[in-house]
Scaffold this active site. Structure first.
Site, PDB file in Angstrom:
ATOM      1  N   GLU A 237     -15.170   0.965  55.732  1.00  0.00           N
ATOM      2  CA  GLU A 237     -16.106  -0.102  56.086  1.00  0.00           C
ATOM      3  C   GLU A 237     -15.427  -1.339  56.658  1.00  0.00           C
ATOM      4  OE1 GLU A 237     -19.768  -0.705  53.748  1.00  0.00           O
ATOM      5  OE2 GLU A 237     -18.791   0.521  52.216  1.00  0.00           O
ATOM      6  N   HIS A 253      -4.190  21.953  43.314  1.00  0.00           N
ATOM      7  CA  HIS A 253      -4.816  23.273  43.312  1.00  0.00           C
ATOM      8  C   HIS A 253      -5.551  23.574  44.617  1.00  0.00           C
ATOM      9  CE1 HIS A 253      -4.038  23.935  38.970  1.00  0.00           C
ATOM     10  NE2 HIS A 253      -4.112  22.621  38.931  1.00  0.00           N
ATOM     11  N   LYS A 347     -29.783   3.458  58.506  1.00  0.00           N
ATOM     12  CA  LYS A 347     -30.843   3.034  57.580  1.00  0.00           C
ATOM     13  C   LYS A 347     -32.148   2.764  58.314  1.00  0.00           C
ATOM     14  CE  LYS A 347     -28.101   1.106  53.785  1.00  0.00           C
ATOM     15  NZ  LYS A 347     -27.779  -0.113  53.012  1.00  0.00           N
TER      16      LYS A 347
END
Length: 368
Positions: A237, A253, A347
């Site tokens: 951001e 892993h 948005k």
């Protein structure tokens, strides 16, 4: 070496909204957040079997910090909900903290209404919006915090009220020394990494300078997993660059095999290891072995050493240093760290399609 980071006038020209000034105020925001939470009346007789913290983006990270801090201290499970839907187990024995800086986050509002329907104990933290309106009409306890900040700057307001409220509920005790040490360390780190401190003495400026032209990859462990997520989001951001995070021991892993990629791809990455002088030996061994065998294939391997004595202080020391570094990296790229245009556009488009605002307005009107 001449650098824009040691040119106050140039910094002001790039950091148009003065985010660096907001970062410098972080200790004040912490203290204010604590005082505001202390003024809130909480319900009596609450004995939750589980805690769910609902939030998105910067409003969720406060919950993740709480979860990491209390992981080995609190016998009650804490879950972070970054979604519209609550876990199926939530019921009258669940304590819900609904965090939304704006008060208009549709995921949080949806989960909040579900929590009310399920008769969960609900407390919210918000600066206003529809969430505050719901709380007033439903008489839900809420911490009202100042508006006008970027949600990612408001992390002190999203974290510090939570342990204070939990102490008022009788879930935590004797937290004041840890909270105060954390604020003292934040103040120390903020002063040491302020714009007036030159590059040769400023760890955040040094870190940002080393990251230019690469993708930051942050590796944490245990309580620092939340910090690695925070730094990743801040580089996204504020710095406007791709970034990712992972955690020991899990990354051994799967993630490590990715370094068998072509050299050119590996050299795009700069690794940031979060270190602690008291890190467990099993974690230290993994960090050092992985660095020697794998991570040196990246462009560079950097470390951030946590400062302080208590767990919370150490967590926030790394968070604060990373916050400053993400802004300095933006400045080095001639980017204003504050605007998040893509998030705003997404948005707006979603609002056109979802009809969520109208739904919440309708729900509010039904309450009279």
């Amino acid at each position: 070496m001449t650098t824009v980071l040691d040119n106050p006038e140039k910094i002001k020209q790039i950091d148009k909204s003065n985010m660096l000034n907001d970062l410098a105020k972080t200790p004040d925001y912490c203290r204010d957040a604590i005082e505001r939470a202390k003024q809130v009346n909480v319900p009596e007789g609450v004995n939750p079997k589980n805690i769910v913290i609902v939030g998105m983006g910067g409003s969720a990270i406060g919950g993740e910090l709480l979860q990491g801090w209390l992981r080995e201290k609190l016998p009650i499970p804490i879950e972070i909900c970054r979604d519209y839907t609550l876990p199926a187990y939530t019921n009258k024995d669940t304590l819900i903290f609904a965090n939304s800086y704006s008060g208009n986050t549709e995921e949080t509002l949806t989960a909040f209404l579900t929590a009310i329907q399920r008769k969960c104990t609900v407390i919210t933290v918000t600066s206003g919006g529809q969430l505050a309106a719901f709380c007033k009409k439903l008489q839900v306890p809420h911490v009202l915090i100042p508006s006008g900040l970027q949600p990612r700057v408001a992390v002190p307001y999203m974290f510090f009220p939570l342990p204070v409220l939990m102490q008022k509920l009788g879930i935590l005790s004797d937290i004041e020394p840890e909270l105060q040490e954390a604020i003292a360390v934040i103040e120390k780190v903020a002063k040491a990494n302020a714009p007036a401190i030159p590059l040769n003495k400023n760890r955040s400026k040094q870190l940002a300078t080393k990251l230019v032209g690469t993708m930051p990859v942050i590796y944490g462990f245990r309580q620092y997993i939340a910090i690695s997520h925070r730094l990743k989001a801040q580089f996204n951001e504020n710095s406007k660059v791709p970034s990712k995070s992972d955690a020991f021991p899990e990354l051994n892993h799967n993630e490590t095999v990715g370094y068998e990629a072509p050299e050119a791809l590996n050299k795009m990455q700069s690794i940031i290891l979060i270190r602690d002088s008291r890190e467990p030996p099993e974690i230290r061994n993994r960090i050092e072995t992985t660095t020697d065998l794998v991570l040196t294939r990246a462009n560079k391997v950097l470390e951030i050493e946590a400062e302080g004595d208590g767990k919370l202080a150490k967590m926030f020391s790394v968070l604060c240093l990373g916050d400053f570094a993400s802004v300095y990296l933006a400045i080095l790229q001639n980017k204003d760290p504050t605007p998040v245009d893509i998030i705003v556009k997404v948005k707006k488009e979603l609002a056109k399609k979802s009809g969520m605002k109208e739904r919440f307005d309708s729900e509010l009107s039904k309450l009279g």
